[in-house]
Design an enzyme around this catalytic site. Structure first.
Site, PDB file in Angstrom:
ATOM      1  N   LYS A 172       0.677  -1.332  -0.101  1.00  0.00           N
ATOM      2  CA  LYS A 172      -0.204   0.208  -0.598  1.00  0.00           C
ATOM      3  C   LYS A 172       0.760   1.397   0.136  1.00  0.00           C
ATOM      4  CE  LYS A 172      -2.527  -0.962   4.315  1.00  0.00           C
ATOM      5  NZ  LYS A 172      -2.000  -2.272   4.825  1.00  0.00           N
ATOM      6  N   ARG A 224      11.301  -1.930  10.766  1.00  0.00           N
ATOM      7  CA  ARG A 224      10.876  -1.889  11.332  1.00  0.00           C
ATOM      8  C   ARG A 224      10.346  -3.030  12.577  1.00  0.00           C
ATOM      9  NH1 ARG A 224       5.176   0.057   8.049  1.00  0.00           N
ATOM     10  NH2 ARG A 224       4.180  -1.193   9.967  1.00  0.00           N
TER      11      ARG A 224
END
Ligand code: AMP
Length: 212
Positions: free
Chosen positions: A13, A156
């Protein structure tokens, strides 16, 4: 054009939102990036969001709806925006409707779970500007250095394999019902995420009627 990008974590996305944003000149609004920034800066909001984010859970609707509302009121969002990672619950979608926001299209990027898990291990993000990369599919020109701002690119914390599984299950339970929510409005369109970023971009642009 007011767009929503739907899809599991790691479906691409953010990458596609960046491409649409560059093409149409409307901002990519990523609640995940805003929350990560708040955590990095140690703000009150960041302190509230940190534990949920690191465990792969969702941050409360109340907090996220608040930051989204403020963000779309900024001048750069006046001519349209791309929501990347919001809404993530039916309550958030209802809040968006209650704000009177008209959505033109909801684009779902579909990628099977086994591909998602494989992809997440190679994902990197810039500590400075939040731009997203992938060591294999979208590498930086210089390893570990953001092409956009020169910041350091890192993995992350919530891309660790066990957290990824938790995030996928949260997606199925809380976010996937949004497909039905937007199907009813006739605004949902789905593309299958491809191995190559450029191939997915082509499908996305065609589906949205944007000239490549
Ligand atoms: P993302 O970068 O979109 O994958 O978001 C990273 C994390 O931020 C998520 O796993 C959630 O903990 C939190 N987050 C981002 N957007 C939302 C949202 N709309 N609602 C709740 N939590 C969110």
């Amino acid at each position: 054009m007011n767009l929503i990008l739907l899809g599991a974590p790691g479906a691409g996305k953010g990458t596609q939102a960046e491409a649409i944003s560059a093409k149409l000149g409307i901002p990519q609004i990523s609640t995940g990036n805003m929350l990560r920034e708040a955590v990095k800066n140690g703000t009150e909001l960041g302190l509230k969001a940190k534990a949920a984010m690191e465990s792969g859970a969702l941050v409360s609707d109340e907090i996220v709806i608040g930051i989204l509302k403020d963000r779309i009121a900024e001048p750069d969002a006046a001519n349209g925006f791309i929501l990347d990672g919001f809404p993530r619950t039916v309550a958030q979608a209802e809040a968006l409707d209650a704000m009177g926001v008209q959505i033109d299209k909801v684009l779902e990027i579909y990628v099977p779970n086994e591909r998602i898990i494989a992809r997440m291990s190679g994902r990197r993000v810039c500590e400075g500007c939040g731009a997203s990369y992938h060591v294999e599919y979208k590498p930086t020109a210089v390893e570990g250095v953001c092409d956009a701002c020169g910041g350091k690119t890192v993995q992350r914390k919530d891309d660790a394999p066990e957290t990824v599984l938790e995030r996928l299950s949260v997606y199925e339970e809380k976010t996937a019902p949004l497909k039905g929510y937007y199907e009813k409005t006739g605004k949902l369109v789905t593309v299958t995420g491809q191995e190559e970023v450029a191939d997915t971009r082509k499908l996305v642009f065609e589906t949205l009627g944007i000239e490549g």
